[in-house]
Motif scaffolding. Structure first.
Motif, PDB file in Angstrom:
ATOM      1  N   GLU A   1       2.810  31.892  -2.744  1.00  0.00           N
ATOM      2  CA  GLU A   1       1.278  32.218  -3.080  1.00  0.00           C
ATOM      3  C   GLU A   1       0.595  30.985  -3.308  1.00  0.00           C
ATOM      4  OE1 GLU A   1      -0.195  34.984  -2.247  1.00  0.00           O
ATOM      5  OE2 GLU A   1       1.386  36.572  -2.389  1.00  0.00           O
TER       6      GLU A   1
ATOM      7  N   GLU B   1      -5.347  34.072  -4.107  1.00  0.00           N
ATOM      8  CA  GLU B   1      -3.786  33.688  -3.782  1.00  0.00           C
ATOM      9  C   GLU B   1      -3.363  32.940  -5.143  1.00  0.00           C
ATOM     10  OE1 GLU B   1      -2.801  34.984  -1.428  1.00  0.00           O
ATOM     11  OE2 GLU B   1      -4.130  34.632   0.388  1.00  0.00           O
TER      12      GLU B   1
ATOM     13  N   HIS C   1      -2.452  35.758  -7.185  1.00  0.00           N
ATOM     14  CA  HIS C   1      -1.080  36.598  -6.846  1.00  0.00           C
ATOM     15  C   HIS C   1       0.156  35.712  -7.442  1.00  0.00           C
ATOM     16  CE1 HIS C   1      -3.539  38.245  -2.984  1.00  0.00           C
ATOM     17  NE2 HIS C   1      -3.902  38.590  -4.161  1.00  0.00           N
TER      18      HIS C   1
ATOM     19  N   VAL D   1      -1.605  43.065  -5.690  1.00  0.00           N
ATOM     20  CA  VAL D   1      -1.959  42.101  -4.602  1.00  0.00           C
ATOM     21  C   VAL D   1      -2.303  42.664  -3.409  1.00  0.00           C
ATOM     22  CG1 VAL D   1      -0.357  40.634  -2.967  1.00  0.00           C
ATOM     23  CG2 VAL D   1       0.070  40.409  -5.317  1.00  0.00           C
TER      24      VAL D   1
ATOM     25  N   GLU E   1      -5.362  41.931  -0.532  1.00  0.00           N
ATOM     26  CA  GLU E   1      -5.062  41.264   0.748  1.00  0.00           C
ATOM     27  C   GLU E   1      -5.882  41.613   1.840  1.00  0.00           C
ATOM     28  OE1 GLU E   1      -3.373  38.667   1.723  1.00  0.00           O
ATOM     29  OE2 GLU E   1      -2.112  38.199  -0.002  1.00  0.00           O
TER      30      GLU E   1
END
Ligand SMILES: [Fe+2]
Ligand SMILES: [Fe+2]
Lengths: 324, 91
Positions: free
Chosen positions: A52, A82, A85, A161, A165
């Motif tokens: 990530e 990201e 994440h 996550v 996404e």
């Protein structure tokens, strides 16, 4: 604690542990777990966290050159996700008894791996579209089953996550869609990006099942739910029609719908290239790692200053309390 | 390394704060600011609590069985334990 267990207790603990897994019970950080389970999770979750974080670099390359303010804001938001994440996953990993410093050291020393896809360069704006569409698309395919992973903190991190996404993939596909409806040159850019990112995206699912070292045990522990090849096939089946819809051609001469299997047959993945990149010889391996190490070193004074400030504040409150 | 904080978020007024994860920060104020950036980027919260992880005392999972068992056989704590005539509609 482990050393106090007798040889008689261990098999008993292991079978009770497996029974919990089989019953779809979640394992939490302080529960007893086999050392191998812990190690497997630390390896997998940290690799995932590193991916990530390193994954922000190829996209960061285009923040200052995004074609409009809107695209720039979207790209920044995606990159910021990201980073989040990475944080969710590092935190999940730390519950297994490793420190953040240790994890970062392992990335920076080259001991830990991250997804090889991020060792490819982003040569033009269309690559940002291809990454969102294909790379995040492949990541989602991998991550959705991980929401049910047997380790509670990992599963919870993955749920978070996955929620974030889907915008990543949609914004990427939208970039490709816009380019494919643009001038001849723009469409060629989109096709060129697809040509370069297609095979590396298929490689993201890892080695083919017969060469996959850790698969069987991970399936038994319900860390993994589907094999690499199964997920790769699903990705191909989902993505090919999306390419057709925007008039792009998947760069595989052997790609063909198989009516019997209700799936696409596709060509041989260039595994030599895969192992070459995994082993450190991809186009950007050295740059990615160097950029990470630099960013970390350059942020050192900031971390130290924040720590010094926090200490000073704490002392001030202390002495205020005393004088009152 | 900065200390670890556990993060609790109230999704909307009227609901409990719920544990969402953890992060490292130099102090509690920074933990709140970072928690906002990490855990509420899509309006997931209206209030944040942070507490340094070392201040949390947890029950031991090894003792979970004997610890929670005493509640198991006290079914009379549930309304369904009591048989009442059908004429009593809502109670
Ligand atoms: Fe991500
Ligand atoms: Fe993403």
């Amino acid at each position: 604690m482990e050393t106090l267990l007798t040889a008689f207790q261990l098999p008993d603990l292991e079978s009770r542990f497996q029974a919990r897994i089989d019953a779809e019970d979640k394992i939490e950080p302080k529960d007893w777990m086999p050392e191998e389970y812990r190690k497997t999770l630390i390896r997998q979750i940290s690799q995932h966290a590193h991916s990530e974080v390193v994954g922000m670099l190829p996209e960061g390359n285009w923040v200052t050159r995004a074609p409009s303010l809107k695209r720039k804001a979207v790209l920044l938001a995606k990159i910021q996700d990201e980073a989040g994440h990475g944080l969710y996953l590092y935190s999940a990993c730390e519950t297994l008894g490793v420190s953040r410093d240790q994890l970062i050291d392992e990335l920076h020393s080259g001991k830990a791996k991250y997804s090889s896809i991020f060792n490819y360069p982003t040569l033009n704006w269309a690559d940002i579209g291809a990454i969102g569409w294909l790379v995040d698309g492949a990541a989602i395919m991998n991550q959705i089953p991980l929401c049910r992973a047997s380790f509670g903190p990992y599963s919870r991190a993955m749920i978070r996550v996955c929620k974030e996404e889907s915008f990543h993939q949609r914004q990427g596909y939208e970039i490709m869609l816009t380019l494919s409806k643009g001038s001849k040159e723009q469409k060629a850019m989109a096709q060129d990006a697809l040509n370069r990112w297609w095979w590396p995206s298929l490689m993201m699912f890892g080695p083919s099942d017969q060469d996959s070292k850790h698969s069987a045990q991970s399936m038994k522990w319900k860390i993994k739910r589907f094999s690499n090849d199964e997920l790769r096939q699903r990705f191909v089946d989902m993505t090919v029609p999306q390419a057709e819809l925007i008039g792009l051609k998947v760069p595989d001469d052997q790609l063909k719908w198989n009516e019997e299997r209700r799936s696409y047959d596709f060509g041989e993945i260039p595994w030599d290239e895969f192992w070459n990149v995994v082993n450190g010889n991809g186009p950007c391996n050295k740059k990615r790692l160097a950029d990470r190490v630099n960013a970390h070193n350059e942020g050192k004074w900031v971390r130290e200053a924040a720590e010094a400030f926090a200490k000073k504040q704490a002392q001030r409150t202390d002495s205020k309390l005393k004088s009152n | 390394m900065w200390p670890l904080f556990e993060i609790f978020i109230r999704a909307k007024n009227g609901l409990d704060h719920k544990h969402v994860g953890s992060l490292h920060a130099a102090d509690a104020q920074m933990a709140i600011e970072n928690a906002r950036d990490v855990y509420t980027r899509r309006l997931e919260g209206v209030s944040i609590w942070v507490v340094e992880s070392k201040h949390i005392t947890a029950s031991d999972p090894k003792d979970a069985d004997p610890f929670f068992k005493p509640a198991e056989d006290k079914i009379y704590r549930h309304p369904t334990f009591y048989d009442l005539p059908d004429e009593v509609k809502h109670m």
